[in-house]
Write a protein that holds these residues in place. Structure first.
Motif, mmCIF file in Angstrom:
data_model
loop_
_atom_site.group_PDB
_atom_site.id
_atom_site.type_symbol
_atom_site.label_atom_id
_atom_site.label_comp_id
_atom_site.label_asym_id
_atom_site.label_seq_id
_atom_site.Cartn_x
_atom_site.Cartn_y
_atom_site.Cartn_z
ATOM 1 N N TYR A 199 1.093 -0.839 -0.144
ATOM 2 C CA TYR A 199 -0.342 0.256 0.061
ATOM 3 C C TYR A 199 1.187 1.421 -0.078
ATOM 4 N N GLY A 200 0.767 1.707 -0.664
ATOM 5 C CA GLY A 200 1.766 3.322 -0.774
ATOM 6 C C GLY A 200 2.931 2.716 -1.786
ATOM 7 N N GLN A 201 2.978 1.569 -2.082
ATOM 8 C CA GLN A 201 4.826 1.703 -2.382
ATOM 9 C C GLN A 201 4.740 2.396 -4.335
ATOM 10 N N ASN A 202 5.941 3.032 -4.176
ATOM 11 C CA ASN A 202 6.364 3.798 -5.133
ATOM 12 C C ASN A 202 5.301 4.692 -5.718
ATOM 13 N N TYR A 203 4.404 5.659 -4.468
ATOM 14 C CA TYR A 203 3.187 6.251 -5.012
ATOM 15 C C TYR A 203 4.515 8.119 -4.886
ATOM 16 N N VAL A 204 4.191 8.795 -5.580
ATOM 17 C CA VAL A 204 5.383 9.494 -6.022
ATOM 18 C C VAL A 204 4.423 10.991 -5.647
ATOM 19 N N TYR A 205 4.760 11.614 -4.180
ATOM 20 C CA TYR A 205 4.298 13.161 -4.135
ATOM 21 C C TYR A 205 4.521 14.063 -5.445
ATOM 22 N N PRO A 206 3.743 14.963 -6.460
ATOM 23 C CA PRO A 206 3.385 15.518 -7.265
ATOM 24 C C PRO A 206 4.524 17.427 -6.643
ATOM 25 N N HIS A 207 3.653 17.337 -5.771
ATOM 26 C CA HIS A 207 4.349 18.873 -5.015
ATOM 27 C C HIS A 207 5.976 18.401 -4.763
ATOM 28 N N ASP A 208 7.052 17.762 -4.624
ATOM 29 C CA ASP A 208 7.798 17.973 -4.409
ATOM 30 C C ASP A 208 8.825 17.550 -6.388
ATOM 31 N N TYR A 209 7.489 18.502 -7.091
ATOM 32 C CA TYR A 209 8.545 18.136 -8.493
ATOM 33 C C TYR A 209 8.236 19.671 -8.620
ATOM 34 N N PRO A 210 9.327 19.915 -10.208
ATOM 35 C CA PRO A 210 8.538 21.287 -11.233
ATOM 36 C C PRO A 210 7.615 21.188 -11.459
ATOM 37 N N ASN A 211 6.794 22.220 -11.373
ATOM 38 C CA ASN A 211 5.373 22.741 -11.195
ATOM 39 C C ASN A 211 4.720 21.743 -11.085
ATOM 40 N N HIS A 212 4.811 21.400 -9.725
ATOM 41 C CA HIS A 212 4.042 20.997 -9.031
ATOM 42 C C HIS A 212 3.575 19.448 -9.780
ATOM 43 N N TYR A 213 4.181 18.605 -10.296
ATOM 44 C CA TYR A 213 3.472 17.669 -11.819
ATOM 45 C C TYR A 213 4.259 16.718 -11.666
ATOM 46 N N TYR A 214 4.210 14.921 -11.139
ATOM 47 C CA TYR A 214 5.225 14.111 -11.981
ATOM 48 C C TYR A 214 3.980 12.985 -12.857
ATOM 49 N N PRO A 215 4.489 12.256 -13.714
ATOM 50 C CA PRO A 215 3.182 11.123 -14.829
ATOM 51 C C PRO A 215 3.927 9.885 -13.505
ATOM 52 N N GLN A 216 2.981 9.894 -12.955
ATOM 53 C CA GLN A 216 1.956 8.225 -13.282
ATOM 54 C C GLN A 216 0.721 8.606 -13.042
ATOM 55 N N GLN A 217 0.437 5.944 -13.080
ATOM 56 C CA GLN A 217 -1.189 6.074 -12.992
ATOM 57 C C GLN A 217 -1.708 6.174 -12.279
ATOM 58 N N TYR A 218 -3.086 6.653 -12.551
ATOM 59 C CA TYR A 218 -4.278 7.633 -11.420
ATOM 60 C C TYR A 218 -5.168 6.862 -11.766
ATOM 61 N N LEU A 219 -5.745 5.884 -13.062
ATOM 62 C CA LEU A 219 -6.082 5.363 -13.591
ATOM 63 C C LEU A 219 -5.836 3.572 -13.214
ATOM 64 N N PRO A 220 -6.907 2.804 -12.771
ATOM 65 C CA PRO A 220 -7.344 1.114 -12.858
ATOM 66 C C PRO A 220 -6.780 1.172 -14.254
ATOM 67 N N ASP A 221 -5.661 -0.401 -14.189
ATOM 68 C CA ASP A 221 -5.425 -0.652 -15.131
ATOM 69 C C ASP A 221 -6.057 -0.581 -16.795
ATOM 70 N N ASN A 222 -7.352 -1.669 -16.941
ATOM 71 C CA ASN A 222 -8.661 -1.509 -17.644
ATOM 72 C C ASN A 222 -9.237 -0.326 -17.840
ATOM 73 N N TRP A 223 -8.695 1.109 -16.741
ATOM 74 C CA TRP A 223 -9.298 2.107 -17.592
ATOM 75 C C TRP A 223 -8.121 2.953 -18.411
ATOM 76 N N LEU A 224 -7.202 2.775 -19.033
ATOM 77 C CA LEU A 224 -6.314 3.880 -18.988
ATOM 78 C C LEU A 224 -6.505 4.141 -20.437
ATOM 79 N N GLY A 225 -6.011 5.271 -20.480
ATOM 80 C CA GLY A 225 -6.565 6.286 -22.161
ATOM 81 C C GLY A 225 -7.400 6.739 -22.517
ATOM 82 N N LYS A 226 -8.382 6.021 -21.000
ATOM 83 C CA LYS A 226 -10.000 6.522 -21.292
ATOM 84 C C LYS A 226 -10.351 7.858 -20.611
#
Length: 426
Positions: free
Chosen positions: A370-397
């Protein structure tokens, strides 16, 4: 003193009620209830003057229950407690407590009814002109059967008039010719009481004796002669509550400020509840304007609160301002479409939440990923970091599609630039 015609013609039994066949005809819901002799708690929803009180009284009589009435307009906590107080006679059957305009009770008052309904101490019949889904607590609503009463049809109104002429103790002694009914039907708007009031008004104003040689003529001209100046008074609830609010909403949605302010004025002149209009404008601000102008929702919500605290006639100024603002605002229904699209798509969706999005609050949960590999976006430029937020079967929707207005296109350009920093989801 002689009672008004509408009171004299009030139905004395369920069989005398005209209309509401969807509830009262053989094998219809309320017909079956009466046949079983068991009366559940109910909410009657429909326009004012449509017969909700009469139906409640006759239902109580049909099953042999005591009937007690209370108006939520005038009642407070004290009156509510008094009407809920049961007689000490334990053999007394559960009474029917009828509460008119029940939507005017606040949450605590509605909660006060809940316990008595749950324990079977009372049979509650509430009447409301508002949509009960929005005006009555869900807890209370879930314990009541909800029935929509319909305005009378043109044929029903004619039947009501004919019955009065043939059976009323006063009218049946006169010669009355009912030759035209179009105007009465239009002015009554499905309300039997209004139709009977108009009939009585024409008869009393006719100056005719009501004899074979001098009959009382009921036609369109005679009705207009005494009631033409009162059209708005007779056209207040059924017509405005449905057709007129629809015209107002469509005019605002169509960006026509003149038509919008016209329909608003028509409704206010007829006495429509200004808070009802304001609530509908709040919905419109989100559904039809949305992110094309987010300030629209803020202004509409502020207008609703102001209208409720100030009241008429000053509330007309607030409603006029917000109506024109909404009508002249940029329009977009993209958020409305997006939530409906997402609701439909996920109706039968049981996709698990990705582990990195879960909150690992215990050591066991952390050990399970649980929570492993989650990246806190505010620690990066523009408060953004690319990571997956949708479940696998909804990627790209894409549930949300940017509309072609200035503000949403600006948002789209910003998101495209943001994603170009390392992740593209558009």
């Amino acid at each position: 003193m002689t009672a008004p015609l509408a009171q004299r013609m009030r139905p004395k039994s369920l069989q005398q009620i005209v209309g509401q066949s969807h509830l009262l005809a053989e094998n219809a819901p309320i017909w079956r209830i009466v046949q079983q002799g068991f009366l559940p708690s109910m909410i009657f929803h429909g326009e004012a003057g449509i017969g909700k009180t009469t139906l409640a009284m006759l239902l109580a009589d049909a099953v042999g229950r005591e009937f007690r009435a209370l108006s939520a307009i005038n009642a407070g906590v004290k009156e509510l407690r008094e009407v809920l107080q049961r007689p000490q006679d334990l053999l007394m059957q559960t009474p029917v407590i009828f509460i008119d305009e029940i939507h005017r009770f606040n949450k605590s008052q509605q909660d006060g009814l809940l316990g008595a309904v749950e324990t079977g101490e009372i049979i509650l019949i509430g009447a409301t002109t508002e949509n009960p889904s929005f005006s009555i607590n869900n807890a209370l609503l879930s314990r009541c059967q909800v029935y929509r009463l319909q305005p009378l049809s043109a044929d029903d109104i004619v039947l009501v008039l004919q019955r009065a002429i043939e059976h009323d103790k006063i009218l049946k002694t006169k010669v009355i010719q009912l030759s035209e009914t179009d105007v009465i039907i239009k002015l009554s708007q499905g309300d039997a009481r209004k139709a009977l009031n108009l009939l009585e008004l024409v008869i009393n104003s006719s100056g005719q004796a009501g004899t074979v040689h001098q009959p009382i003529m009921i036609n369109n001209q005679s009705v207009l002669a005494v009631a033409g100046h009162s059209v708005a008074n007779y056209d207040k609830h059924a017509d405005f509550h449905h057709d007129m609010i629809s015209a107002l909403i469509k005019s605002v949605r169509g960006s026509d400020p003149d038509a919008s302010i016209y329909w608003l004025a028509r409704m206010l002149n007829a006495g429509e509840d200004p808070a009802f209009i304001a609530r509908r404008l709040v919905i419109l601000a989100s559904e039809d304007i949305g992110n094309a102008n987010p300030n629209a929702l803020l202004l509409a919500d502020t207008a609703l609160r102001s209208v409720q605290s100030i009241g008429m006639p000053e509330a007309r100024i607030i409603l006029g301002q917000v109506t024109i603002y909404l009508a002249t605002s940029a329009k977009s229904n993209s958020s409305y479409v997006a939530i409906n699209r997402a609701l439909q798509a996920t109706e039968q969706d049981f996709s698990p939440v990705p582990l990195h999005l879960r909150n690992g609050v215990t050591q066991l949960m952390k050990s399970q990923g649980y929570g492993q590999n989650y990246v806190y976006p505010h620690d990066y430029p523009n408060h953004y970091y690319p990571q997956q937020y949708l479940p696998d079967n909804w990627l790209g929707k894409n549930f949300y599609q940017y509309a072609d207005n200035v503000r949403e296109q600006e948002n789209k350009q910003f998101m495209q630039w943001l994603y170009s920093q390392g992740y593209n989801n558009l």
